[in-house]
Design a protein around this motif. Structure first.
Motif, mmCIF file in Angstrom:
data_model
loop_
_atom_site.group_PDB
_atom_site.id
_atom_site.type_symbol
_atom_site.label_atom_id
_atom_site.label_comp_id
_atom_site.label_asym_id
_atom_site.label_seq_id
_atom_site.Cartn_x
_atom_site.Cartn_y
_atom_site.Cartn_z
ATOM 1 N N ALA A 1 0.862 -1.172 0.000
ATOM 2 C CA ALA A 1 0.000 0.000 0.000
ATOM 3 C C ALA A 1 0.906 1.232 0.000
ATOM 4 O O ALA A 1 1.983 1.216 0.599
ATOM 5 N N ARG B 1 6.537 4.703 3.767
ATOM 6 C CA ARG B 1 7.230 3.942 2.721
ATOM 7 C C ARG B 1 7.722 4.854 1.610
ATOM 8 O O ARG B 1 8.779 4.621 1.027
ATOM 9 N N THR C 1 0.799 -2.956 6.548
ATOM 10 C CA THR C 1 0.038 -1.789 6.997
ATOM 11 C C THR C 1 -1.010 -2.206 8.032
ATOM 12 O O THR C 1 -1.401 -1.396 8.874
ATOM 13 N N GLU D 1 -7.017 0.980 0.801
ATOM 14 C CA GLU D 1 -5.598 1.077 0.446
ATOM 15 C C GLU D 1 -5.453 1.226 -1.065
ATOM 16 O O GLU D 1 -6.220 0.655 -1.821
HETATM 17 N N1 ARG Z 1 -1.306 -4.250 1.502
HETATM 18 C C1 ARG Z 1 -0.655 -4.630 2.707
HETATM 19 C C2 ARG Z 1 0.543 -3.749 2.967
HETATM 20 O O1 ARG Z 1 0.819 -2.908 2.200
HETATM 21 C C3 ARG Z 1 -0.227 -6.100 2.713
HETATM 22 C C4 ARG Z 1 0.662 -6.522 1.616
HETATM 23 C C5 ARG Z 1 1.167 -7.941 1.819
HETATM 24 N N2 ARG Z 1 1.804 -8.440 0.650
HETATM 25 C C6 ARG Z 1 2.290 -9.675 0.526
HETATM 26 N N3 ARG Z 1 2.825 -9.994 -0.624
HETATM 27 N N4 ARG Z 1 2.189 -10.534 1.493
HETATM 28 O O2 ARG Z 1 1.233 -3.855 3.932
#
Ligand code: ARG
Length: 276
Positions: free
Chosen positions: A107, A112, A154, A217
């Motif tokens: 996200a 980040r 996130t 998100e």
């Molecule tokens: N959208 C969430 C984040 O930005 C979770 C992403 C998890 N991705 C993964 N490949 N497990 O933190």
């Protein structure tokens, strides 16, 4: 201590030499090699995953954003070469230039964005709560409960900031969190709404429930900070995939709908949030 002009020039020149290799990486290097080095996590079905047991093997790595990134590379006339890493290590590896592009459903967050360059978003989504049947399916009901999330996400940051839960357990990946939920070690698992839907389908027998959207998100791929030439190229290729129907075809095949931020994905994710 005063620095003389020749001394200053010397320092600037030394700095230039020291910085040069890093700036050589990025688009020029990628183009020269003809290969885009990509990284993902590899267990986030339907976005990035492998059907083989154990750590995701490059060969069988697939999913919506893996296919999309492969199409991006192809548009740029490049071969793709994939690496998988635990989710919380992906952006560090990018900063160390271990690969050129990360496609792992990150996200976009201000935190980040301080350390990476985000590509334009490739989908819009939201976090959701998964419980055993009849479990605490709202933020309110989750107060005082034990929640599981994947490390570095996130979901951890947002829930942790709310501070109203008994405990937030951090897992290596979503499969481990699901096992803990099914095994009654946690009361709820918070994850992406499309990942939750895929898991519910895969584990029909477990009788899991899924809530509405907790918070929306915008998800994007990322390149290393300062890699703006590569970023521009990838943004151009992504725009071309939106235009030529590749994106729409992929989204339809994986989700039966358009999950782009302009399509249903955006409207639903942003419309249905429970708010904090
Ligand atoms: N959208 C969430 C984040 O930005 C979770 C992403 C998890 N991705 C993964 N490949 N497990 O933190």
């Amino acid at each position: 201590m005063a620095t003389t002009l020749p001394g200053l020039i010397g320092i600037v020149f030394a700095l230039h030499l020291w910085l040069a290799p890093a700036s050589l990486a990025g688009w020029k290097q990628v183009k020269k090699e003809g290969t885009l080095h990509l990284a993902t996590e590899g267990t986030f079905r339907p976005f990035n995953y492998s059907d083989e047991p154990g750590p995701a093997a490059g060969k069988t790595l697939t999913g919506f954003e893996v296919e999309l990134a492969n199409a991006l590379a192809k548009k740029l006339g490049l071969k793709s070469d994939w690496t998988t890493r635990p989710f919380d290590q992906l952006l560090t590896g990018l900063a160390l230039r271990k690969y050129d592009l990360v496609a792992a459903s990150h996200a976009i967050t201000p935190e980040r964005a301080k350390t990476v360059e985000f590509i334009n978003p490739h989908y819009c989504t939201g976090a959701t709560i998964v419980t055993r049947a009849g479990g605490p399916g709202s933020l309110k009901a989750l107060a005082g409960k034990t929640i599981g999330v994947t490390v570095g996400t996130t979901y951890y940051d947002r829930l942790n900031a709310m501070g109203r839960f008994k405990e937030i357990k951090v897992f290596r990946d979503d499969a481990e969190a699901t096992d803990n939920l099914v095994g009654s070690k946690i009361d709820a698992w918070v994850t992406d709404r499309f990942v939750a839907a895929a898991m519910l389908k895969a584990r029909k027998d477990a009788g899991l429930d899924v809530s509405g959207v907790l918070f929306p998100e915008m998800v994007a791929m990322a390149v290393a900070k300062g890699d703006s030439e590569l970023k521009d190229k990838v943004n151009g290729a992504l725009a071309a995939l939106f235009k030529d129907g590749t994106y729409a075809r992929l989204s339809e095949r994986y989700f039966g709908q358009d999950i782009s931020c302009k399509g249903l994905g955006g409207r639903r994710a942003h419309g249905a949030a429970q708010g904090d």
